[in-house]
Design a protein around this motif. Structure first.
Motif, PDB file in Angstrom:
ATOM      1  N   TYR A  23      -3.524  -3.255  -6.387  1.00 52.11           N
ATOM      2  CA  TYR A  23      -4.485  -4.446  -6.636  1.00 52.11           C
ATOM      3  C   TYR A  23      -5.363  -4.284  -7.972  1.00 52.11           C
ATOM      4  O   TYR A  23      -5.459  -5.069  -8.911  1.00 52.11           O
ATOM      5  CB  TYR A  23      -5.221  -4.417  -5.483  1.00 52.11           C
ATOM      6  CG  TYR A  23      -6.825  -5.430  -5.439  1.00 52.11           C
ATOM      7  CD1 TYR A  23      -6.460  -6.662  -5.324  1.00 52.11           C
ATOM      8  CD2 TYR A  23      -7.776  -4.971  -6.138  1.00 52.11           C
ATOM      9  CE1 TYR A  23      -7.329  -7.455  -5.427  1.00 52.11           C
ATOM     10  CE2 TYR A  23      -8.775  -6.187  -6.226  1.00 52.11           C
ATOM     11  CZ  TYR A  23      -8.525  -7.350  -5.833  1.00 52.11           C
ATOM     12  OH  TYR A  23      -9.452  -8.335  -5.996  1.00 52.11           O
ATOM     13  N   TYR A  40      -3.108 -11.559  -2.576  1.00 50.34           N
ATOM     14  CA  TYR A  40      -3.607 -10.267  -2.340  1.00 50.34           C
ATOM     15  C   TYR A  40      -3.672  -9.964  -1.060  1.00 50.34           C
ATOM     16  O   TYR A  40      -3.239  -9.001  -0.541  1.00 50.34           O
ATOM     17  CB  TYR A  40      -4.333  -9.614  -3.139  1.00 50.34           C
ATOM     18  CG  TYR A  40      -3.884  -9.271  -4.763  1.00 50.34           C
ATOM     19  CD1 TYR A  40      -3.042  -8.153  -5.002  1.00 50.34           C
ATOM     20  CD2 TYR A  40      -4.188 -10.140  -5.760  1.00 50.34           C
ATOM     21  CE1 TYR A  40      -2.528  -7.779  -6.131  1.00 50.34           C
ATOM     22  CE2 TYR A  40      -3.848  -9.945  -7.114  1.00 50.34           C
ATOM     23  CZ  TYR A  40      -3.164  -8.931  -7.026  1.00 50.34           C
ATOM     24  OH  TYR A  40      -2.500  -8.494  -8.324  1.00 50.34           O
ATOM     25  N   ALA A  72      -0.457 -10.093   0.639  1.00 54.35           N
ATOM     26  CA  ALA A  72       0.402  -8.734  -0.073  1.00 54.35           C
ATOM     27  C   ALA A  72      -0.188  -7.677   1.158  1.00 54.35           C
ATOM     28  O   ALA A  72       0.735  -6.589   1.417  1.00 54.35           O
ATOM     29  CB  ALA A  72       0.130  -8.697  -1.255  1.00 54.35           C
ATOM     30  N   TRP A  73      -1.323  -7.620   1.344  1.00 53.51           N
ATOM     31  CA  TRP A  73      -1.802  -6.304   2.138  1.00 53.51           C
ATOM     32  C   TRP A  73      -1.242  -6.305   3.493  1.00 53.51           C
ATOM     33  O   TRP A  73      -0.769  -5.422   3.928  1.00 53.51           O
ATOM     34  CB  TRP A  73      -3.230  -6.159   2.094  1.00 53.51           C
ATOM     35  CG  TRP A  73      -3.802  -5.349   3.021  1.00 53.51           C
ATOM     36  CD1 TRP A  73      -4.523  -5.622   4.157  1.00 53.51           C
ATOM     37  CD2 TRP A  73      -3.731  -3.771   3.024  1.00 53.51           C
ATOM     38  NE1 TRP A  73      -4.635  -4.667   5.096  1.00 53.51           N
ATOM     39  CE2 TRP A  73      -4.221  -3.595   4.353  1.00 53.51           C
ATOM     40  CE3 TRP A  73      -3.051  -2.935   2.232  1.00 53.51           C
ATOM     41  CZ2 TRP A  73      -4.345  -2.237   4.741  1.00 53.51           C
ATOM     42  CZ3 TRP A  73      -3.113  -1.621   2.591  1.00 53.51           C
ATOM     43  CH2 TRP A  73      -3.862  -1.191   3.747  1.00 53.51           C
ATOM     44  N   TRP A 123       2.481  -5.266   3.087  1.00 55.14           N
ATOM     45  CA  TRP A 123       2.391  -4.151   1.970  1.00 55.14           C
ATOM     46  C   TRP A 123       3.623  -3.322   2.219  1.00 55.14           C
ATOM     47  O   TRP A 123       4.350  -2.846   1.192  1.00 55.14           O
ATOM     48  CB  TRP A 123       1.263  -3.321   2.272  1.00 55.14           C
ATOM     49  CG  TRP A 123       1.062  -2.099   0.723  1.00 55.14           C
ATOM     50  CD1 TRP A 123       0.999  -1.031   0.851  1.00 55.14           C
ATOM     51  CD2 TRP A 123       1.260  -2.897  -0.485  1.00 55.14           C
ATOM     52  NE1 TRP A 123       0.939  -0.509  -0.355  1.00 55.14           N
ATOM     53  CE2 TRP A 123       1.319  -1.508  -1.471  1.00 55.14           C
ATOM     54  CE3 TRP A 123       1.585  -3.726  -0.956  1.00 55.14           C
ATOM     55  CZ2 TRP A 123       1.568  -1.416  -2.552  1.00 55.14           C
ATOM     56  CZ3 TRP A 123       1.856  -3.731  -2.446  1.00 55.14           C
ATOM     57  CH2 TRP A 123       1.545  -2.579  -3.201  1.00 55.14           C
ATOM     58  N   VAL A 139       6.310  -5.797   0.553  1.00 55.43           N
ATOM     59  CA  VAL A 139       5.953  -5.945  -0.891  1.00 55.43           C
ATOM     60  C   VAL A 139       5.982  -4.690  -1.714  1.00 55.43           C
ATOM     61  O   VAL A 139       6.522  -4.830  -2.679  1.00 55.43           O
ATOM     62  CB  VAL A 139       4.666  -6.724  -0.660  1.00 55.43           C
ATOM     63  CG1 VAL A 139       4.279  -6.789  -2.180  1.00 55.43           C
ATOM     64  CG2 VAL A 139       4.650  -7.787  -0.043  1.00 55.43           C
ATOM     65  N   SER A 140       5.578  -3.692  -1.038  1.00 58.30           N
ATOM     66  CA  SER A 140       5.517  -2.376  -2.044  1.00 58.30           C
ATOM     67  C   SER A 140       6.866  -1.808  -2.534  1.00 58.30           C
ATOM     68  O   SER A 140       7.091  -1.018  -3.233  1.00 58.30           O
ATOM     69  CB  SER A 140       4.702  -1.349  -1.343  1.00 58.30           C
ATOM     70  OG  SER A 140       5.371  -0.853  -0.128  1.00 58.30           O
ATOM     71  N   PRO A 191       6.390  -6.269  -7.311  1.00 59.84           N
ATOM     72  CA  PRO A 191       5.312  -6.780  -6.283  1.00 59.84           C
ATOM     73  C   PRO A 191       4.366  -7.729  -7.075  1.00 59.84           C
ATOM     74  O   PRO A 191       3.898  -8.540  -6.354  1.00 59.84           O
ATOM     75  CB  PRO A 191       4.529  -5.454  -5.810  1.00 59.84           C
ATOM     76  CG  PRO A 191       5.412  -4.409  -6.202  1.00 59.84           C
ATOM     77  CD  PRO A 191       6.406  -4.978  -7.305  1.00 59.84           C
ATOM     78  N   TRP A 223       5.679 -11.145  -6.890  1.00 59.96           N
ATOM     79  CA  TRP A 223       5.539 -11.672  -5.564  1.00 59.96           C
ATOM     80  C   TRP A 223       4.271 -12.106  -5.312  1.00 59.96           C
ATOM     81  O   TRP A 223       3.941 -13.448  -4.936  1.00 59.96           O
ATOM     82  CB  TRP A 223       5.958 -10.560  -4.385  1.00 59.96           C
ATOM     83  CG  TRP A 223       5.809 -10.881  -2.934  1.00 59.96           C
ATOM     84  CD1 TRP A 223       7.036 -11.594  -2.344  1.00 59.96           C
ATOM     85  CD2 TRP A 223       4.746 -11.208  -2.229  1.00 59.96           C
ATOM     86  NE1 TRP A 223       6.427 -11.968  -1.139  1.00 59.96           N
ATOM     87  CE2 TRP A 223       5.205 -11.516  -1.182  1.00 59.96           C
ATOM     88  CE3 TRP A 223       3.267 -10.948  -2.323  1.00 59.96           C
ATOM     89  CZ2 TRP A 223       4.348 -12.008  -0.017  1.00 59.96           C
ATOM     90  CZ3 TRP A 223       2.593 -11.108  -1.249  1.00 59.96           C
ATOM     91  CH2 TRP A 223       2.929 -11.704  -0.127  1.00 59.96           C
ATOM     92  N   VAL A 224       3.255 -11.617  -5.941  1.00 62.63           N
ATOM     93  CA  VAL A 224       1.838 -12.158  -5.602  1.00 62.63           C
ATOM     94  C   VAL A 224       1.587 -13.293  -6.467  1.00 62.63           C
ATOM     95  O   VAL A 224       1.020 -14.136  -5.887  1.00 62.63           O
ATOM     96  CB  VAL A 224       0.640 -10.695  -6.094  1.00 62.63           C
ATOM     97  CG1 VAL A 224      -0.578 -11.492  -5.978  1.00 62.63           C
ATOM     98  CG2 VAL A 224       0.855  -9.775  -5.102  1.00 62.63           C
TER      99      VAL A 224
END
Length: 170
Positions: free
Chosen positions: A11, A40, A43-44, A47, A50-51, A56, A59-60
């Motif tokens: 982030y 975000y 994304a969390w 995660w 996404v990670s 990534p 993606w965001v």
């Protein structure tokens, strides 16, 4: 490295860049910031998957852009519906009596208020009120009696007014 620390680094290392890119795409810093923050957050929530993506940040960025596109589409749908159906009908002004009644209802206990509204305003019978609130009929009758007495005091009615049906909302 912990999941939280990994996301925090991601982030902090990317949010400025993604926000700047969305500002350029959208032309509005406020909208871009809102969309990026929501992306975000998503994304969390994802995660773990996404990670492991190749990019990534992409993606965001895509999610943030799609969030704004969805918002724009919703706005367009509302506008089209408004044009099709026109503005909502005028709502009549609330009478001083209605304002006084609502203010008085707020001052009595919730159980009495509910019984009075259901019986006198919604037109339910005492038995129907009892069934809806889950109380015995006798309890509902007591709540109605006590509630009417309390309301009369708050609305400035005298016993004579109640008998004749006249009201003085002084």
């Amino acid at each position: 490295m912990s999941r939280e620390r990994d996301f925090d680094e991601f982030y902090l290392g990317s949010v400025r860049k993604v926000t700047a890119q969305l500002v350029a795409l959208l032309g509005d810093a406020g909208e871009a910031d809102d969309a990026v923050q929501e992306a975000y957050a998503r994304a969390w929530q994802r995660w773990d998957s996404v990670s492991r993506m190749d990019d990534p940040i992409a993606w965001v960025r895509v999610v943030a852009y799609r969030i704004k596109v969805s918002s724009w589409r919703a706005t367009v749908r509302r506008t089209v519906a408004h044009r099709r159906h026109g503005p909502p009908a005028d709502v009549p002004d609330v009478s001083p009596d209605s304002v006084a009644l609502v203010a008085a209802l707020r001052r009595i206990p919730e159980a009495q208020r509910r019984a009075i509204v259901l019986h006198h305003l919604a037109g339910l019978t005492v038995e129907q009120v009892a069934a809806e609130v889950g109380a015995p009929v006798g309890t509902v009758k007591a709540r109605l009696s006590r509630g009417r007495t309390a309301l009369a005091g708050f609305l400035g009615e005298t016993a004579d007014d109640r008998m004749t049906g006249e009201h003085s909302y002084a």
